[in-house]
Design a protein around this motif. Structure first.
Motif, PDB file in Angstrom:
ATOM      1  N   GLY A 273       0.737  -1.223  -0.147  1.00  0.00           N
ATOM      2  CA  GLY A 273      -0.079  -0.031   0.147  1.00  0.00           C
ATOM      3  C   GLY A 273       0.750   1.355   0.030  1.00  0.00           C
ATOM      4  N   GLU A 274       2.089   1.325  -0.167  1.00  0.00           N
ATOM      5  CA  GLU A 274       2.794   2.415  -0.028  1.00  0.00           C
ATOM      6  C   GLU A 274       4.060   2.246  -0.990  1.00  0.00           C
ATOM      7  OE1 GLU A 274       4.597   3.703   3.447  1.00  0.00           O
ATOM      8  OE2 GLU A 274       4.809   1.768   4.197  1.00  0.00           O
TER       9      GLU A 274
ATOM     10  N   LEU B 257       7.827   2.015  -2.321  1.00  0.00           N
ATOM     11  CA  LEU B 257       9.133   1.445  -1.624  1.00  0.00           C
ATOM     12  C   LEU B 257      10.051   2.323  -1.036  1.00  0.00           C
ATOM     13  CD1 LEU B 257      10.009  -1.551  -4.085  1.00  0.00           C
ATOM     14  CD2 LEU B 257       8.865  -1.704  -1.994  1.00  0.00           C
ATOM     15  N   SER B 258      10.003   3.658  -1.580  1.00  0.00           N
ATOM     16  CA  SER B 258      10.975   4.712  -0.989  1.00  0.00           C
ATOM     17  C   SER B 258      10.585   5.223   0.121  1.00  0.00           C
ATOM     18  CB  SER B 258      10.627   5.965  -2.048  1.00  0.00           C
ATOM     19  OG  SER B 258       9.409   6.656  -2.143  1.00  0.00           O
ATOM     20  N   ASN B 259       9.468   4.568   0.738  1.00  0.00           N
ATOM     21  CA  ASN B 259       9.010   5.037   2.610  1.00  0.00           C
ATOM     22  C   ASN B 259       9.798   3.929   3.110  1.00  0.00           C
ATOM     23  OD1 ASN B 259       7.625   7.196   1.518  1.00  0.00           O
ATOM     24  ND2 ASN B 259       5.616   6.324   1.193  1.00  0.00           N
ATOM     25  N   ASN B 260      10.049   2.757   2.673  1.00  0.00           N
ATOM     26  CA  ASN B 260      10.657   1.870   3.531  1.00  0.00           C
ATOM     27  C   ASN B 260      12.046   2.218   4.067  1.00  0.00           C
ATOM     28  OD1 ASN B 260      12.319  -0.877   3.886  1.00  0.00           O
ATOM     29  ND2 ASN B 260      10.542  -1.637   3.566  1.00  0.00           N
ATOM     30  N   GLN B 261      12.130   2.287   5.203  1.00  0.00           N
ATOM     31  CA  GLN B 261      13.395   2.757   6.032  1.00  0.00           C
ATOM     32  C   GLN B 261      14.588   1.885   5.594  1.00  0.00           C
ATOM     33  OE1 GLN B 261      14.431   3.322  10.222  1.00  0.00           O
ATOM     34  NE2 GLN B 261      14.367   5.377   9.830  1.00  0.00           N
ATOM     35  N   PHE B 262      14.480   0.637   5.534  1.00  0.00           N
ATOM     36  CA  PHE B 262      15.657  -0.292   5.073  1.00  0.00           C
ATOM     37  C   PHE B 262      16.054  -0.196   3.742  1.00  0.00           C
ATOM     38  CE2 PHE B 262      16.998  -4.327   3.114  1.00  0.00           C
ATOM     39  CZ  PHE B 262      17.954  -4.803   4.152  1.00  0.00           C
ATOM     40  N   LEU B 263      15.126   0.037   2.748  1.00  0.00           N
ATOM     41  CA  LEU B 263      15.492   0.374   1.502  1.00  0.00           C
ATOM     42  C   LEU B 263      16.404   1.867   1.335  1.00  0.00           C
ATOM     43  CD1 LEU B 263      12.720  -1.237  -0.592  1.00  0.00           C
ATOM     44  CD2 LEU B 263      15.111  -2.231  -0.187  1.00  0.00           C
ATOM     45  N   GLN B 264      15.817   2.710   2.083  1.00  0.00           N
ATOM     46  CA  GLN B 264      16.240   3.899   2.212  1.00  0.00           C
ATOM     47  C   GLN B 264      17.955   4.012   2.745  1.00  0.00           C
ATOM     48  OE1 GLN B 264      14.029   6.399   4.901  1.00  0.00           O
ATOM     49  NE2 GLN B 264      12.494   6.586   3.542  1.00  0.00           N
TER      50      GLN B 264
END
Length: 417
Positions: A307-308, A310-317
């Motif tokens: 629902g959001e 991937l850029s909001n995922n801190q691990f991926l950031q």
């Protein structure tokens, strides 16, 4: 002086500069992700030919990268267009058609070109290394005979050191050359030769004396020489826009005047060529990693899961931040090594080895992480990220394996001053 050396290049390049960049290159030039801007710290002149190289990569290479890979096309016409911009003999002397630029300038150009196609740029870098070797160690007659056509890429060059039985242990090579009157008779074979069968000039390391490095000489073998033949075209994981074949010498006749330097100087010539070659190939890795950081960034912004974005995922950031940091660290080391080589510093060989080791390892990891961020899409050949991964994997092997780089660095540290 630098401006006069590149006057011809600028006149040829204006038509490229005024064209708009494709979306990827536009994003680079707009400065998004400015913390990895490859133009930081460069002079205005370096930024100018970097723009030319980025634009050429975007317009002449990137649109064809996948086709060249899948159909194994050696893009001769495209490389000759690159040569019109001065990229066929970047650090070759102007009096024989070269651009006369520095090692740092060369690194900047190869990094930019590699964002369009690593495989093709890597071959151009090998070709440049061969042209420089002839320019640096050749007689005036050899320089004027070979270099002008190499700089325009009307003719292509290949570097022949590795043999089936001598890779990392290059000093044990067995290919022999016996002088007979006004020519040498060459016997043996070379393996994994980029451009093999297509190149016009082969810079060949061969044994004219006893065992060890002091018995090695360098011969320029021209295509069509009696006794010169080639093996089958190798099927490779990457680097598919350049052919790779064995180069075979069976009583191959080479004129004595094609001896580069003096007898016994070949190993030294080969190693000096490789110092620059290591910077070149590390620079190609930088271009791939730079492209992959942007590809990963774009994918994170558009892809949604749970629902959001991937850029909001801190691990991926955090992963993206690590990729950017490793890219910058690699770029700084490569450019420092290029400057050291240009200035002939005492630590230049070790720095070139460090740059090749660090940049090729780290940039492969960056590209591989970018593929992981794409999920299943990254494994599809419709997505460029997988080709960058395949094309730069070999950079950890060639121009001296990264294990050999560790040997060179450690020997320097353990040798008493």
């Amino acid at each position: 002086a630098a401006a006069s050396k590149m006057a011809a290049v600028w006149s040829m390049s204006r038509r490229f500069i005024i064209r708009s960049y494709n979306p990827f290159v536009n994003s680079v030039r707009r400065g998004f992700s400015s913390c990895i801007d490859p133009s930081d710290g460069l002079t205005d002149e370096q930024k100018e030919f970097q723009k030319v190289a980025f634009d050429f990569a975007a317009n002449e290479m990137a649109p064809h990268m996948a086709e060249w890979d899948q159909k194994e096309i050696f893009p001769v016409k495209t490389m000759q267009k690159a040569a019109q911009l001065g990229f066929g003999g970047i650090y070759v002397s102007p009096d024989v058609g070269g651009s006369g630029l520095s090692r740092l300038d060369t690194s900047v150009i190869f990094e930019a070109l590699s964002t369009g196609c690593v495989s093709t740029t890597a071959y151009i870098s090998i070709h440049n290394m061969c042209a420089w070797m002839i320019d640096t160690f050749g007689s005036d007659e050899q320089r004027h005979k070979f270099c002008p056509d190499l700089c325009t890429m009307e003719k292509f060059a290949s570097y022949c050191l590795t043999e089936p039985g001598s890779g990392s242990d290059a000093a044990s090579l067995l290919t022999s050359a016996q002088q007979s009157g006004d020519h040498y008779v060459l016997n043996g074979s070379k393996a994994f030769i980029s451009g093999g069968g297509e190149a016009d000039v082969y810079v060949v390391m061969c044994r004219t004396g006893g065992q060890g490095p002091k018995g090695i000489s360098c011969l320029l073998v021209e295509k069509g020489s009696p006794g010169l033949s080639f093996g089958k075209k190798e099927k490779k994981v990457g680097w598919n826009s350049q052919p790779t074949r064995a180069v075979i010498f069976e009583d191959c006749v080479v004129p004595v005047e094609n001896l580069l330097g003096e007898e016994g100087q070949g190993f030294s010539i080969a190693m000096k060529g490789l110092n620059g070659g290591r910077i070149n190939i590390a620079s190609c890795s930088l271009g791939a990693a730079h492209a992959c950081v942007h590809l990963a960034r774009d994918h994170l912004l558009v892809r949604k899961q749970f629902g959001e974005s991937l850029s909001n995922n801190q691990f991926l950031q955090f992963k993206l931040a690590e990729m950017a940091t490793r890219l910058m660290a690699s770029r700084l080391l490569v450019r420092e090594a290029a400057t050291a080589l240009q200035q002939n510093r005492a630590n230049a060989v070790s720095l070139c080895s460090m740059a090749k080791l660090f940049a090729t390892d780290e940039c492969f990891n960056i590209c591989n992480q970018a593929l992981q961020m794409h999920g299943g899409y990254g494994y599809l050949k419709d997505y460029a990220v997988q080709q960058f991964v395949r094309d730069i994997r070999v950079h950890q092997i060639l121009e001296g394996t990264n294990e050999v780089m560790r040997m060179i660095i450690s020997r320097n540290l353990l040798t008493e001053s």
